[in-house]
Design a protein around this motif. Structure first.
Motif, PDB file in Angstrom:
ATOM      1  N   SER A   1     -19.293  12.024 -48.070  1.00 50.52           N
ATOM      2  CA  SER A   1     -20.172  12.371 -49.187  1.00 50.52           C
ATOM      3  C   SER A   1     -21.571  11.791 -49.020  1.00 50.52           C
ATOM      4  O   SER A   1     -22.511  12.243 -49.675  1.00 50.52           O
TER       5      SER A   1
ATOM      6  N   THR B   1     -25.724  14.152 -45.266  1.00 49.86           N
ATOM      7  CA  THR B   1     -26.538  15.249 -45.784  1.00 49.86           C
ATOM      8  C   THR B   1     -25.901  16.605 -45.499  1.00 49.86           C
ATOM      9  O   THR B   1     -25.866  17.470 -46.375  1.00 49.86           O
TER      10      THR B   1
ATOM     11  N   ASN C   1     -22.857  17.465 -45.191  1.00 47.32           N
ATOM     12  CA  ASN C   1     -21.704  17.701 -46.064  1.00 47.32           C
ATOM     13  C   ASN C   1     -22.168  18.158 -47.445  1.00 47.32           C
ATOM     14  O   ASN C   1     -21.619  19.086 -48.026  1.00 47.32           O
ATOM     15  N   ARG C   2     -23.191  17.514 -47.964  1.00 47.35           N
ATOM     16  CA  ARG C   2     -23.717  17.871 -49.290  1.00 47.35           C
ATOM     17  C   ARG C   2     -24.322  19.273 -49.277  1.00 47.35           C
ATOM     18  O   ARG C   2     -24.137  20.052 -50.208  1.00 47.35           O
TER      19      ARG C   2
ATOM     20  N   GLN D   1     -21.530  21.780 -49.315  1.00 49.01           N
ATOM     21  CA  GLN D   1     -20.947  21.817 -50.655  1.00 49.01           C
ATOM     22  C   GLN D   1     -21.824  22.649 -51.602  1.00 49.01           C
ATOM     23  O   GLN D   1     -21.320  23.475 -52.364  1.00 49.01           O
TER      24      GLN D   1
ATOM     25  N   LEU E   1     -18.534  21.622 -57.424  1.00 49.77           N
ATOM     26  CA  LEU E   1     -19.232  20.413 -56.960  1.00 49.77           C
ATOM     27  C   LEU E   1     -18.440  19.187 -57.384  1.00 49.77           C
ATOM     28  O   LEU E   1     -17.861  19.143 -58.461  1.00 49.77           O
TER      29      LEU E   1
END
Length: 174
Positions: free
Chosen positions: A148, A151, A153-154, A157, A173
């Protein structure tokens, strides 16, 4: 010394003839597709299950369930399961995706009558143990905390949230 300035000769491929699989059906309607090659001593066995992020009511249920599968035999520990596969020369991998879970096993033909019933037993009657689940959840939480902070990964997502608008678990989210 190699001549790296002159490109190699380019040749057309010879014609390739792909043999279609031979389908057969089990009594319960499951389709078996067989590519028979008597010259090979290995069997590559795959089971594809409609499961994954697009089919689950809560996030990561499929990946958690199938991650535990390799340690969920009624009478064997995870080390004994690994020793069983090693003894019979089998390589077993389970992967989860958005739409499918795939179990792949590569095994010598001479051992398939030992390995296939064992795999069927794991798939049909798994025995999930509480301590294995606790250990896996602890690991997944640590992995999630680490991922998490990354960057990429975010961004992924947010991309899935934009595509699916939170309508499926994969698009929500955290």
């Amino acid at each position: 010394m190699l001549d790296r300035k002159t490109p190699p000769v380019v040749c057309d491929f010879e014609s390739i003839s792909l043999v279609p699989p031979k389908p057969s059906w089990l009594r319960n309607g499951i389709v078996i597709k067989e590519f028979d090659n008597p010259n090979l001593d290995l069997i590559h066995f795959s089971v594809v299950i409609r499961a994954g992020a697009l089919h689950e009511p809560l996030r990561r249920i499929s990946s958690t369930c199938y991650a535990l599968l390799r340690e969920s035999h009624k009478t064997m520990t995870s080390n004994e399961i690994d020793a069983f596969f090693d003894y019979y020369g089998a390589d077993v991998n389970i992967s989860t995706g958005m739409n499918f879970v795939t179990l792949k096993a590569l095994m010598p033909k001479r051992n398939c009558l030992k390995i296939l019933p064992f795999l069927a037993d794991l798939l049909i009657e798994p025995d999930f143990k509480e301590d294995n689940l606790s250990r896996l959840l602890e690991k997944k939480i640590k992995d999630w905390e680490y991922q998490s902070k990354k960057t990429d990964n975010r961004v992924t997502q947010l991309l899935f949230h934009t595509f699916y608008d939170g309508l499926i678990p994969f698009g929500k989210l955290l």
